[in-house]
Every structure is written in C-alpha cells, then in structure tokens.
Motif scaffolding. Structure first.
Motif, mmCIF file in Angstrom:
data_model
loop_
_atom_site.group_PDB
_atom_site.id
_atom_site.type_symbol
_atom_site.label_atom_id
_atom_site.label_comp_id
_atom_site.label_asym_id
_atom_site.label_seq_id
_atom_site.Cartn_x
_atom_site.Cartn_y
_atom_site.Cartn_z
ATOM 1 N N ALA B 137 0.874 -1.187 -0.136
ATOM 2 C CA ALA B 137 0.161 0.037 -0.046
ATOM 3 C C ALA B 137 0.863 1.151 -0.071
ATOM 4 N N LEU B 197 1.473 14.543 4.178
ATOM 5 C CA LEU B 197 0.236 14.590 4.738
ATOM 6 C C LEU B 197 -0.310 13.019 4.329
ATOM 7 N N SER B 198 -0.386 12.665 3.289
ATOM 8 C CA SER B 198 -0.834 11.643 2.714
ATOM 9 C C SER B 198 -0.194 10.252 3.272
ATOM 10 N N GLU B 200 1.664 9.960 5.987
ATOM 11 C CA GLU B 200 1.612 9.960 7.348
ATOM 12 C C GLU B 200 0.178 9.166 7.699
ATOM 13 N N ALA B 201 -0.848 10.005 7.085
ATOM 14 C CA ALA B 201 -2.081 9.234 7.294
ATOM 15 C C ALA B 201 -2.317 7.716 6.919
ATOM 16 N N LEU B 202 -1.724 7.457 5.597
ATOM 17 C CA LEU B 202 -1.772 5.928 5.297
ATOM 18 C C LEU B 202 -0.986 5.177 6.198
ATOM 19 N N LYS B 204 -0.100 5.636 9.468
ATOM 20 C CA LYS B 204 -0.784 5.576 10.848
ATOM 21 C C LYS B 204 -2.074 4.822 10.821
ATOM 22 N N SER B 205 -2.874 4.716 9.930
ATOM 23 C CA SER B 205 -3.798 3.634 9.734
ATOM 24 C C SER B 205 -3.376 2.237 9.621
ATOM 25 N N LEU B 206 -2.440 2.143 8.757
ATOM 26 C CA LEU B 206 -2.077 0.837 8.593
ATOM 27 C C LEU B 206 -1.219 -0.012 9.707
ATOM 28 N N ASP B 209 -3.898 -0.443 12.751
ATOM 29 C CA ASP B 209 -4.914 -1.452 12.289
ATOM 30 C C ASP B 209 -4.453 -2.813 12.433
#
Lengths: 211, 211
Positions: B137, B197-198, B200-202, B204-206, B209
């Motif tokens: 990802a 930003l993108s 980091e967001a991805l 963080k979520s991955l 989770d």
DNA sequence: ACCTGAACACCGTTCAAGT
DNA sequence: ACCTGAACACCGTTCAAGT
C-alpha cells in the motif's frame, strides 16, 4: 473519384478505433487515411495535424467519463464507492489513461470526481484547508494506483521480481523469521484487494484526524 | 578515417545525455551518431537497436538508484523518511521515471525500497499477509504520487482547472458554504505538504490497524 | 469548401562491403 | 572485431493544384 463527404467526426471515430485496438503508436496518418479511403492530406484539412487529432480524441473521452454517483451510508463508504467506480472507468480505457496522462490532462478528467469527493468530505465534518487536503490525498491515491496497476499489467513478468526476491532465503531480513510475510510477498499482489485496503486506510485516517 | 574505438559505454553515455536534456523522443539514432562522430550503423553493432539501447539506459539508472537508509525513531517516522527519500530520488530523474514507467520496470526499481519497508513494518509489529499488504500500500502510494506529480509539473496550466472551478460560485455545492475549502481548492496544491500528509495518514492507519 | 498527388525532411533498420 | 555508405520502408507535414 471522391467518396461521400468526409467529416471531422468520421476521422475521430476511425482514429479512436485504431487507438483502442492497437494503442496510440498504431495511429498513423497514412494508415488512418487508408482506413477512411481518402488521401492522407484530407485528414489534415479536418483535424489540423496528428497532435491535435490526439488532443481531440483525449478531449472526447474526458467528456465521456461523465459524473460519478456515490453510494453507501457513511461518507467513508461513499468515498470508497467513488474510488472504486473511478478505478473501473479508468481500467476500461487503458490506452486512453496513458494518453490523458501523457498530455497532463489527468487533473481535468478528475474534476467531476473531485466535486463528489468534496461533498462527502464535507458531510464527514471536515472543513476548510483540511477538507481540501483530504480530497486531494484521496484523488492522488486513486489516480496513482490506477497508473501503477496499468503498468503492472503491461509488464507482468519482471526479473528479478518479487517472487525470486522473497521466495528464497535472504539473511538478516525480517522475512526470514516471518514465513507468512515472505510468502505473501512472493505471491503476486491482488490489486482489487490492495486498492480497497489502501483507500479505506487512507480515508479512515483522514476523516478521523479532524479537530 | 575512423575515430578512436567506439565503446558501448560511450554510446550509453551520449544517449543518456540526450535523454536527460531533451527527453527520450530527442534520442534519435542519427542524432546520436552525429554526437559521437560515427556512422549511424556503428551504433547498431554496439547496442543492437534503439529499443535495447533504451532498455540499457533504464537498466543502468535502476541500478544507480541504490539502497535507501531509513531515518527516525519510530517505525512510522522511518517509513515516512523512506517515502520522502524515494520521492526525491525519483524527482531528480524526471525523464527516466517516465521511461521506467513506460517499460513496466517500476516494480523492479522499487525492490530495495520494498526491503526497507518490510523491515520497518515488521518492527512496527505487523506480521504475515497484513504486513505485506501494508508494504505494498505504501509502495503504491509513493510511486503513484510521484507519477501524478510529474504529470502536474509538465502541464501546469489546465482549463478549466481547479482555479476556475472552485474560484467562482457553484450552486448547491458544499463549497458554497465553506469559503475556506473553496479557496484552498482554488489554490494550487502544495505537493510537498500533500505528500507528507498522505503518507503519514496512510501509515498511521495501516500500523494502527493490527490485531 | 474540400480533396488530391508530389515532394521534403525526417525516421529505424538491413546488408553487403570494407579494414 | 569493428566500421562504413547505400538502400528500403516507413514517418509527419507542406504546398500548389485541382474541383
């Protein structure tokens, strides 16, 4: 003896056919003329030159893409549905993705989708610059993914590929202790799943990250 | 009278120069021969044909990309640092990104980076298929972003662009009530910021989770 | 307004011939 | 083993000439 009057649309149709079937490189002014049963130079009268002919083709299909209707209950679901739909539309026109990309028109093609994303992000409670960033992050992710995916499909066998790299023993790697990881990387990626997973992860993080 | 013996490396160097300066379309066998002061046909003896010459160029720079050293304390930070470094490397070779992409070698170019990502994702506690998905990802996101970014730079002015669309009044849009959002979308995106930003967001979520 | 053929300046590639 | 020019089959594009 001249055939029934040649129209600009006729030229575009024939050109689109050639591109759809064999890619833009196969679109030759001379072949196109042969296909239409006219002199090469007639085409120039109708479309200017090869470059503007390709421009017209791209323009035409950018229009055809049309608007996207989001589905689902939550904003996150609806964003993911937009992403899925976009991916499908793009994958249905592989050669044109490339042409649009090469011509730098990817942005413009995505404006309708962008509107839909703005709506959903707003509904999710994001405002201002933060909302704009979220929209763009998702937009970039979708387009980027499709570009790579198309690339993968065109060159399915690479060496050394992931198979060779992760199939064997690589000393000092975490994969050495994690057989499942190594095996997963040795398998070809499932784009459908990876796409959904990525978009969901990104959206979740972006929508949660407010305040 | 023949010049000092022509070598394959000499041919590749001259070809690389032409591509770096004016892009792959400017690489013509005849121009290259002129640049080298030899007959066109000599080049064929050394590199086969134009196609394999380009292959060799791409191959060469894929090698040059080398390994990536992650920096930072947490796995998330280290992954983001790898992403940043990759983006920088790719942006330094704009024409070559395109060529590698067109040749479907993007995958292979990213294998070293993939190793680094595997290491970090593993350190973050992800295992097995979940870890593999996370790596891919992130990898897709980075490559996709750079591909789009390059595209944007090449075609900076588009019409109707985001400016026109979001600068005016669009009835029924959330942007109507959200002036800051409309204004943000009317401004050109800041790729540097959007990228960070993108990713980091991805990430963080991955990484969150798991389980 | 629309179509035509001839001509120009480019391509990549092959090949027989040179050393 | 390396280099050469001539030749072939393609390109996109221009232009003067036709109707």
């Amino acid at each position: 003896m001249p055939r029934t009057a040649l129209t600009r649309d006729e030229v575009l149709d024939a050109a689109a056919d050639l591109v759809k079937q064999h890619g833009p490189d196969a679109l030759t002014m001379r072949k196109l003329a042969a296909e239409l049963g006219t002199a090469v130079t007639s085409i120039y009268w109708h479309v200017g030159n090869r470059e503007s002919l390709l421009d017209a083709l791209v323009e035409r299909t950018v229009q055809e893409m049309g608007a996207i209707r989001p589905r689902g209950r939550t904003p996150a679901d609806r964003i993911v549905s937009v992403a899925r739909r976009l991916r499908r539309e793009l994958r249905a026109r592989p050669h044109l993705i490339a042409m649009v990309h090469e011509r730098g028109l990817t942005e413009r093609m995505f404006l309708p989708a962008q509107r839909a994303l703005v709506h959903e992000v707003h509904a999710a409670g994001l405002r201002g610059a933060r909302a704009a960033d979220a929209v763009r992050a998702v937009q970039f992710q979708i387009v980027g993914f499709v570009l790579i995916e198309r690339n993968r499909e065109r060159a399915p066998v690479q060496s050394p590929g992931e198979q060779e790299l992760w199939g064997g023993h690589t000393a000092g790697d975490p994969a050495e202790e994690d057989v499942a990881l190594a095996r997963a990387l040795a398998r070809p990626a499932d784009p459908e799943k990876l796409f959904a997973l990525s978009v969901e992860a990104l959206v979740k993080s972006l929508l949660a990250d407010r305040g």
